[in-house]
Scaffold this active site. Structure first.
Site, PDB file in Angstrom:
ATOM      1  N   ASP A 124       0.873  -1.169   0.000  1.00  0.00           N
ATOM      2  CA  ASP A 124       0.000   0.000   0.000  1.00  0.00           C
ATOM      3  C   ASP A 124       0.916   1.227   0.000  1.00  0.00           C
ATOM      4  O   ASP A 124       2.130   1.106   0.116  1.00  0.00           O
ATOM      5  CB  ASP A 124      -0.979  -0.026   1.168  1.00  0.00           C
ATOM      6  N   ASP A 298      -7.930  -7.586   0.489  1.00  0.00           N
ATOM      7  CA  ASP A 298      -6.990  -7.752   1.602  1.00  0.00           C
ATOM      8  C   ASP A 298      -7.675  -7.249   2.859  1.00  0.00           C
ATOM      9  O   ASP A 298      -8.598  -6.428   2.777  1.00  0.00           O
ATOM     10  CB  ASP A 298      -5.729  -6.897   1.404  1.00  0.00           C
ATOM     11  N   CYS A 336     -12.002 -28.476   8.183  1.00  0.00           N
ATOM     12  CA  CYS A 336     -10.831 -27.700   7.748  1.00  0.00           C
ATOM     13  C   CYS A 336      -9.600 -28.600   7.639  1.00  0.00           C
ATOM     14  O   CYS A 336      -9.381 -29.455   8.486  1.00  0.00           O
ATOM     15  CB  CYS A 336     -10.577 -26.566   8.737  1.00  0.00           C
ATOM     16  N   CYS A 338      -6.425 -27.466   7.582  1.00  0.00           N
ATOM     17  CA  CYS A 338      -5.204 -26.721   7.918  1.00  0.00           C
ATOM     18  C   CYS A 338      -4.350 -27.491   8.916  1.00  0.00           C
ATOM     19  O   CYS A 338      -4.810 -28.431   9.568  1.00  0.00           O
ATOM     20  CB  CYS A 338      -5.544 -25.327   8.460  1.00  0.00           C
ATOM     21  N   CYS A 341      -5.972 -27.593  12.455  1.00  0.00           N
ATOM     22  CA  CYS A 341      -7.113 -28.496  12.638  1.00  0.00           C
ATOM     23  C   CYS A 341      -6.705 -29.961  12.485  1.00  0.00           C
ATOM     24  O   CYS A 341      -7.336 -30.832  13.069  1.00  0.00           O
ATOM     25  CB  CYS A 341      -8.234 -28.137  11.664  1.00  0.00           C
ATOM     26  N   HIS A 367      -4.996 -21.189  10.989  1.00  0.00           N
ATOM     27  CA  HIS A 367      -6.362 -21.640  10.694  1.00  0.00           C
ATOM     28  C   HIS A 367      -7.171 -20.573   9.955  1.00  0.00           C
ATOM     29  O   HIS A 367      -7.798 -20.845   8.931  1.00  0.00           O
ATOM     30  CB  HIS A 367      -7.119 -22.070  11.961  1.00  0.00           C
TER      31      HIS A 367
HETATM   32 ZN   LIG Z   1      -8.243 -25.145  10.412  1.00  0.00          ZN
END
Ligand SMILES: [Zn+2]
Length: 404
Positions: A124, A298, A336, A338, A341, A367
């Site tokens: 930015d 964003d 999820c 990730c 998780c 996460h």
């Molecule tokens: Zn997750």
């Protein structure tokens, strides 16, 4: 060797000199350092599926860009950002200008090398932060004088300086130094502000000499006034930039008003250029923004609330730090994939957060960012398969209509 045909240049596959290769690249592409390849346009909404080509990789759009304010996405490494699935991050000119200083980053070989990130970076311009300083800043035609939030020292940013700083950082996408008008503000204020933003944009464009590796995006301003958004869009489009952002939204106005502004602003932007909605990252606004034709987003929201102990999931927000998670030995979100998780329970993460252990902040950040990457991937799949409105409906009903 190049031959011109009715539809552009055709390149014959034969050995060519370095000069011819350079020519080939320029003529065949004829494109900016950053450009959008549109793969599909949705028939029922304004959504587009695309690929954003940058000097540091190709990014599938619509895309959400994690924010790395100080040259780091707080608490996680570039390897982890990649594992989460992000190919582009945002960093802040204002912060890096004040500390450690852009000359030091130039000396390090640019921000990519300094922070060990080989994906794309959007910076930015610092305008938003400077204008957020309120009484601590003074706007002039030449630029803005302000007091550093770090040590109170007097500082100055102008279109030229903000652009030069971003040239030193070496970001793929350079944002114009603009004035983000507050909400609410009068028609007169918004008009003055957008006209100054246009004048400043011309100075940014004149300053940026590295257009072979960096792309300048202009920013449409104009507050919540349709006539001013039209004026702003028409003035900045005249400069024929590689991309356009919509600024001055997500600044405290009701979401319905933001959607209304998008409804009339997005169609003003050139079809073939990337469109970036600044500062938006709540799941509902991402879906609504995509449906209105936005390609890039964003926001600090996912990483900021992660550090406060709040997880974003497809079934709504989960406040992991609450007592309800104390004996929950399942993951934050069973659907999820990730790292967090797959390996850790809500109860353990809650313990880490309560005990103020850094690992808790890291696991939550991983996460939340993965959740948004998954959401954007599903949005892209839905566009591809012509079922975006149905996907929106499912998301809203799974989430319990309480997005924010
Ligand atoms: Zn997750």
């Amino acid at each position: 060797m190049l031959f011109k045909s009715g539809i552009g240049f055709i390149v014959l596959e034969m050995p060519c000199s370095f000069y011819e290769r350079v020519l080939k690249k320029k003529e065949v592409n004829g494109l900016a350092a950053v450009h959008l390849e549109i793969l599909k346009e949705d028939s029922r909404t304004r959504a587009r599926l695309g690929k954003l080509h940058t000097p540091h990789g190709v990014i599938e759009t619509p895309v959400f860009m994690p924010v790395g304010t100080q040259g780091t996405v707080k608490t996680i490494t570039p390897e982890e950002i990649k594992e989460i699935g992000a190919g582009i991050i945002l960093s802040n000119t204002y912060h890096l200008f004040l500390r450690p200083g852009h000359e030091l980053i130039r000396e390090a070989g640019g921000l990519h090398r300094f922070m060990n990130w080989d994906g794309a970076i959007l910076t930015d311009s610092g305008g938003f932060q400077v204008f957020s300083l309120g009484d601590l800043r003074k706007i002039k035609e030449s630029g803005v004088e302000f007091r550093s939030h770090i040590d109170g020292s007097l500082q100055f940013l102008s279109p030229e300086i903000a652009t030069q700083v971003q040239m030193a950082l070496g970001s793929d996408i350079v944002m114009a130094f603009d004035e983000c008008a507050p909400y609410p503000c009068t028609h007169e204020y918004a008009k003055d502000s957008l006209e100054r933003t246009t004048r400043w944009l011309k100075r940014c464009k004149e300053t940026l000499t590295t257009t072979d590796t960096q792309a300048l995006f202009g920013i449409v301003q104009g507050g919540m006034y349709e006539d001013l958004r039209r004026q702003s869009a028409s003035e900045i489009i005249e400069l024929d930039l590689p991309g356009y952002a919509i600024g001055g939204l997500s600044v405290g106005e009701p979401k319905d008003l933001m959607y209304e502004v998008l409804d009339y602003t997005v169609p003003l932007l050139p079809r073939e250029k990337p469109r970036y909605l600044m500062g938006v990252g709540s799941p509902d606004a991402l879906i609504e923004g995509v449906m209105r034709g936005v390609d890039m987003f964003d926001c600090v929201l996912p990483t900021r609330i992660a550090r406060n102990g709040t997880a974003m999931t497809r079934y709504g927000k989960v406040i992991v730090r609450n007592a309800g998670s104390a004996h929950d030995f399942g993951p934050i979100d069973p659907s999820c994939d990730c790292y967090t998780c797959r390996n850790y329970s809500r109860a353990y993460i809650r313990h880490l957060i309560k005990a103020e252990e850094i690992l808790g902040l890291r696991l939550m950040t991983i996460h939340n960012l993965r959740y948004l990457q998954t959401l954007m991937r599903e949005i892209r799949e839905a566009i591809k398969e012509d079922r975006l409105p149905e996907y929106r409906q499912k998301c809203f009903s799974d989430y319990g209509y309480e997005f924010d």
